[in-house]
Design an enzyme around this catalytic site. Structure first.
Site, mmCIF file in Angstrom:
data_model
loop_
_atom_site.group_PDB
_atom_site.id
_atom_site.type_symbol
_atom_site.label_atom_id
_atom_site.label_comp_id
_atom_site.label_asym_id
_atom_site.label_seq_id
_atom_site.Cartn_x
_atom_site.Cartn_y
_atom_site.Cartn_z
ATOM 1 N N ARG A 52 8.754 -7.148 3.551
ATOM 2 C CA ARG A 52 9.067 -8.486 3.057
ATOM 3 C C ARG A 52 10.544 -8.788 3.315
ATOM 4 O O ARG A 52 11.377 -7.891 3.358
ATOM 5 C CB ARG A 52 8.774 -8.591 1.557
ATOM 6 N N TYR A 108 3.807 -9.597 9.350
ATOM 7 C CA TYR A 108 3.719 -8.399 8.511
ATOM 8 C C TYR A 108 3.262 -8.676 7.086
ATOM 9 O O TYR A 108 3.858 -9.524 6.399
ATOM 10 C CB TYR A 108 5.077 -7.659 8.441
ATOM 11 N N LYS A 126 1.363 -11.962 -2.254
ATOM 12 C CA LYS A 126 2.567 -12.260 -3.024
ATOM 13 C C LYS A 126 2.831 -13.773 -3.090
ATOM 14 O O LYS A 126 3.253 -14.299 -4.121
ATOM 15 C CB LYS A 126 3.775 -11.512 -2.441
ATOM 16 N N HIS A 168 3.005 -8.883 -11.475
ATOM 17 C CA HIS A 168 3.016 -7.799 -10.475
ATOM 18 C C HIS A 168 2.625 -6.496 -11.165
ATOM 19 O O HIS A 168 3.448 -5.617 -11.394
ATOM 20 C CB HIS A 168 4.431 -7.705 -9.875
ATOM 21 N N SER A 208 8.080 -2.876 -6.297
ATOM 22 C CA SER A 208 7.415 -2.431 -5.081
ATOM 23 C C SER A 208 7.754 -0.969 -4.783
ATOM 24 O O SER A 208 8.900 -0.556 -4.924
ATOM 25 C CB SER A 208 7.840 -3.316 -3.914
ATOM 26 N N CYS A 243 7.045 1.701 -6.379
ATOM 27 C CA CYS A 243 7.446 2.493 -7.545
ATOM 28 C C CYS A 243 6.249 3.090 -8.281
ATOM 29 O O CYS A 243 6.382 3.517 -9.431
ATOM 30 C CB CYS A 243 8.279 1.647 -8.494
ATOM 31 N N ASP A 262 -2.004 -3.901 -7.912
ATOM 32 C CA ASP A 262 -0.771 -4.626 -7.554
ATOM 33 C C ASP A 262 -0.570 -5.915 -8.341
ATOM 34 O O ASP A 262 0.556 -6.252 -8.661
ATOM 35 C CB ASP A 262 -0.784 -4.944 -6.048
ATOM 36 N N ARG A 264 1.608 1.023 5.811
ATOM 37 C CA ARG A 264 0.606 0.716 4.769
ATOM 38 C C ARG A 264 -0.812 0.861 5.301
ATOM 39 O O ARG A 264 -1.059 0.858 6.498
ATOM 40 C CB ARG A 264 0.805 -0.721 4.282
HETATM 41 P P1 GTP Z 1 3.743 -1.668 -3.726
HETATM 42 O O1 GTP Z 1 2.446 -1.617 -2.985
HETATM 43 O O2 GTP Z 1 4.919 -1.831 -2.813
HETATM 44 O O3 GTP Z 1 3.768 -2.689 -4.808
HETATM 45 O O4 GTP Z 1 4.004 -0.176 -4.320
HETATM 46 P P2 GTP Z 1 3.388 0.623 -5.572
HETATM 47 O O5 GTP Z 1 4.111 0.236 -6.813
HETATM 48 O O6 GTP Z 1 1.915 0.495 -5.577
HETATM 49 O O7 GTP Z 1 3.825 2.124 -5.246
HETATM 50 P P3 GTP Z 1 2.937 3.383 -4.798
HETATM 51 O O8 GTP Z 1 1.965 3.812 -5.840
HETATM 52 O O9 GTP Z 1 2.383 3.105 -3.444
HETATM 53 O O10 GTP Z 1 4.054 4.509 -4.687
HETATM 54 C C1 GTP Z 1 5.184 4.380 -3.858
HETATM 55 C C2 GTP Z 1 5.847 5.697 -3.645
HETATM 56 O O11 GTP Z 1 6.199 6.281 -4.904
HETATM 57 C C3 GTP Z 1 4.973 6.718 -2.929
HETATM 58 O O12 GTP Z 1 5.731 7.370 -1.960
HETATM 59 C C4 GTP Z 1 4.553 7.656 -4.020
HETATM 60 O O13 GTP Z 1 4.323 8.949 -3.533
HETATM 61 C C5 GTP Z 1 5.714 7.611 -5.008
HETATM 62 N N1 GTP Z 1 5.245 7.863 -6.398
HETATM 63 C C6 GTP Z 1 4.221 7.235 -7.022
HETATM 64 N N2 GTP Z 1 4.024 7.726 -8.276
HETATM 65 C C7 GTP Z 1 4.973 8.681 -8.450
HETATM 66 C C8 GTP Z 1 5.299 9.550 -9.541
HETATM 67 O O14 GTP Z 1 4.672 9.552 -10.617
HETATM 68 N N3 GTP Z 1 6.352 10.394 -9.350
HETATM 69 C C9 GTP Z 1 7.061 10.411 -8.174
HETATM 70 N N4 GTP Z 1 8.079 11.264 -8.074
HETATM 71 N N5 GTP Z 1 6.769 9.611 -7.120
HETATM 72 C C10 GTP Z 1 5.749 8.750 -7.252
HETATM 73 C C1 SPV Z 2 5.085 -5.098 -2.396
HETATM 74 O O1 SPV Z 2 6.088 -5.089 -1.651
HETATM 75 O O2 SPV Z 2 5.179 -5.181 -3.648
HETATM 76 C C2 SPV Z 2 3.742 -4.964 -1.802
HETATM 77 C C3 SPV Z 2 3.611 -5.033 -0.347
HETATM 78 O O3 SPV Z 2 2.760 -4.839 -2.527
HETATM 79 S S1 SPV Z 2 3.665 -6.640 0.277
HETATM 80 O O4 SPV Z 2 2.300 -7.148 0.360
HETATM 81 O O5 SPV Z 2 4.279 -6.572 1.590
HETATM 82 O O6 SPV Z 2 4.424 -7.485 -0.625
HETATM 83 MN MN MN Z 3 3.386 -4.800 -4.771
#
Ligand code: GTP
Ligand code: SPV
Ligand code: MN
Length: 592
Positions: A69, A197, A206, A226, A248, A250, A277, A376
């Site tokens: 983004r 993208y 979003k 979110h 994002s 996290c 999400d 992704r």
């Molecule tokens: P968006 O799709 O961008 O909104 O991201 P998200 O909030 O769904 O994050 P996601 O679950 O994909 O995790 C992102 C990164 O954080 C990955 O590399 C995970 O491995 C890492 N991660 C997720 N949960 C944990 C956790 O409990 N501990 C640690 N250390 N890392 C984590």
């Molecule tokens: C985020 O960045 O929080 C996502 C991926 O879930 S995107 O759809 O690119 O915003």
């Molecule tokens: Mn997201």
């Protein structure tokens, strides 16, 4: 197709602007989508992966300048500048329409105009909303067909109504200098140009489900957030739902699909994924807050996803999935990314399309990665082994707890409970997190990201906080309890101190027990924090002193934090609700 005049007029307007060679309405028919996949493979836009190992799966690479983004090129074009607020870029809508129409004019020449009717939420659900996206990208069509419900059924549900969101995407030359992602909240309209993208172009996600929908929710008395939505089933078969807002990359997808530790599974605990999400939430007839996931798939971060960290996400990607910017393992025509396993592929193409040299790989140097850090997968929700039986019903699930969280190496304890809804809104409004690769720009910088909505709130954030407070008043004693978590505390060497992933269930259980008045806590200046013995460490190789240290609330660090919150609050001027100002004063007094 449709006889809806508002739809036909808009389609004609865009068509005469972009001048396509041909027009295709997306019907939702599998044969049509299959034809588009074949076409995308023939032009190289997609690569077909190993049909035995990854049936129905494809790989796509975006341009290296178009991998996340772009917050600095994202605009909220409300008629009054004031209504976009201090956290959004703003431009006068008349000026922006003109600029974008000039950029998009004639750019579909030699291309097909695809018209995608889509529903956010199960079609016909009282919580669902309809959009139509026009695009010149097959990649967008195929991703939207996974992420949303598309096709003729949507047009039937829409009928003659004018209550739908106009989403217009033109990839143009994918020129970063002319890239704009613009929301027009008062017009229910989105225009995105010069990107191809993810979050920039899958306009249901979003742009609609957060930026436009947050504005709609403010006007109509509901919330677009979110947030992941997770169901936790206890051994008695009762399911409690929580919603969690993390910025994002996290950990939303991970928490939404986590597998509880073995001792809890043995007792009969289960986890059900409703969403990973986005949550749309309304007050139900019984006065509680109900949430639906408006999406139909997962657009998840690939790096770090493996059978141990997120088994259910990995399973979800085993068929009918589109991978974007991961590495291509030529040895068996599959995909790979950092953290998938320890076997670095010896014959692979990296996300840029170059031969990858595994011997040069250094996990601390992102430029040597085979997959982009924000690569992704787009996977259908039905693939998820723990998808909730409520997912497709559209009635929504009642939320017991709302959880905020982010990446904070220091400062924020593993978990704490706010003292009230108002105090919880304060906690959300003051949230901060280290930036990630999900957006272009520096990574690892702490920034305030209220409710994880900084890049996604479609109106003035001061009004958004007031809306949260208003919802709390309406919910009264039926309001979900509000918590904050931080899985990312690090030691002096920078190692994570909490194991995270499935072990987060130990924290979720404390949260649910607190909602039911069954768990202990100590009151601190920031809220209720568990005592170390309140978090179950069964089978975990973690000493209670480490746990104590990540539960600690350090008054000196928090006094600095309070000063930073005060600075952050200045941005909102008169629009900062007085309740939040009072909350800050109370925190400062508590810390004295
Ligand atoms: P968006 O799709 O961008 O909104 O991201 P998200 O909030 O769904 O994050 P996601 O679950 O994909 O995790 C992102 C990164 O954080 C990955 O590399 C995970 O491995 C890492 N991660 C997720 N949960 C944990 C956790 O409990 N501990 C640690 N250390 N890392 C984590
Ligand atoms: C985020 O960045 O929080 C996502 C991926 O879930 S995107 O759809 O690119 O915003
Ligand atoms: Mn997201």
């Amino acid at each position: 197709m449709t006889t809806n005049k508002t739809v036909l007029e808009w389609v004609d307007e865009i068509k005469s602007l972009v001048n396509p060679d041909s027009v295709m309405w997306i019907t939702g028919d599998e044969a049509q989508l299959e034809g588009l996949r074949a076409e995308a493979v023939s032009t190289g836009e997609l690569e077909k992966l190993n049909e035995q190992l990854l049936p129905g799966c494809y790989l796509h690479r975006t341009k290296p300048n178009d991998v996340a983004r772009v917050e600095d090129r994202t605009f909220i074009c409300s008629r009054e500048k004031e209504n976009a607020g201090p956290t959004n870029n703003w431009c006068d809508p008349r000026e922006m329409y003109k600029k974008l129409y000039d950029i998009a004019r004639g750019t579909y020449k030699g291309r097909t105009m695809y018209i995608i009717p889509f529903s956010m939420g199960p079609i016909g659900s009282p919580l669902a909303k309809i959009g139509i996206e026009i695009t010149d990208s097959i990649y967008v069509v195929l991703n939207m067909a996974i992420m949303t419900r598309v096709g003729d059924r949507v047009l039937e549900a829409l009928g003659d109504s004018n209550d739908w969101v106009r989403g217009f995407h033109a990839k143009c030359d994918v020129d970063p200098e002319n890239r704009y992602i613009c929301q027009f909240p008062e017009d229910n309209a989105i225009i995105s140009v010069n990107s191809a993208y993810g979050g920039n172009v899958l306009l249901g996600k979003k742009c609609f489900a957060l930026r436009i929908a947050s504005y709609q929710g403010w006007k109509e008395g509901w919330m677009a957030e979110h947030m992941l939505i997770l169901g936790i089933e206890n051994p008695r078969g009762e399911v409690k739902y929580v919603a969690a807002a993390f910025p994002s990359a996290c950990g939303k997808t991970n928490l939404a699909m986590m597998i509880p530790p073995k001792y809890l599974r043995d007792k009969g605990y289960k986890v059900w994924t409703v969403g990973d999400d986005i949550a749309w939430m309304r007050i139900g007839k019984d006065g509680r807050l109900y949430a639906i996931n408006p999406e139909n798939g997962f657009f998840g971060v690939a790096p770090g996803t493996n059978a141990k960290s997120n088994f259910n996400a990995l399973e979800s990607t085993k068929k009918n999935t589109i991978f974007t910017n991961v590495a291509h393992d030529l040895s068996n025509n599959t995909v790979w990314w950092e953290g998938l396993n320890k076997d670095l592929p010896q014959n692979a193409i990296d996300w840029r399309g170059n031969k990858w040299d595994a011997s040069k790989f250094d996990k601390n140097d992102k430029s040597t990665c085979a997959a982009h850090p924000n690569s992704r997968f787009t996977a259908p929700a039905v693939n998820c082994p723990c998808i909730s039986p409520e997912f497709d019903k559209g009635e929504g699930v009642p939320i017991s707890a709302i959880i905020f969280g982010g990446r904070r190496a220091k400062c924020t304890p593993l978990v704490y409970q706010s003292k009230s809804w108002e105090n919880g809104v304060f906690v959300g409004s003051a949230m901060a997190s280290e930036t990630t690769a999900a957006a272009a720009g520096a990574v690892g910088v702490v920034r305030r990201d209220p409710m994880a909505m900084l890049p996604f709130c479609g109106y003035h954030m001061g009004d958004y906080f007031a809306h949260w407070l208003e919802m709390g008043k309406k919910l009264g004693d039926k309001a979900p309890k509000i918590f904050n978590v931080n899985w990312f505390r690090t030691d002096d060497e920078g190692n994570f101190m909490w194991p995270g992933f499935g072990d987060n269930m130990r924290v979720i259980n404390w949260i649910i027990d607190r909602c039911e008045g069954k768990a202990d806590a100590v009151e601190t200046p920031i809220g209720f924090v568990p005592r170390p013995e309140d978090i179950d460490l069964t089978d975990l190789d973690m000493d209670i002193e480490t746990l104590r240290s990540i539960l600690a609330v350090d008054k000196d660090i928090w006094s600095k934090e309070a000063a930073e919150i005060e600075e952050h609050y200045k941005k909102f001027g008169d629009k900062l609700p007085k309740e939040l100002r009072n909350q800050l004063e109370t925190l400062k007094a508590n810390l004295k």
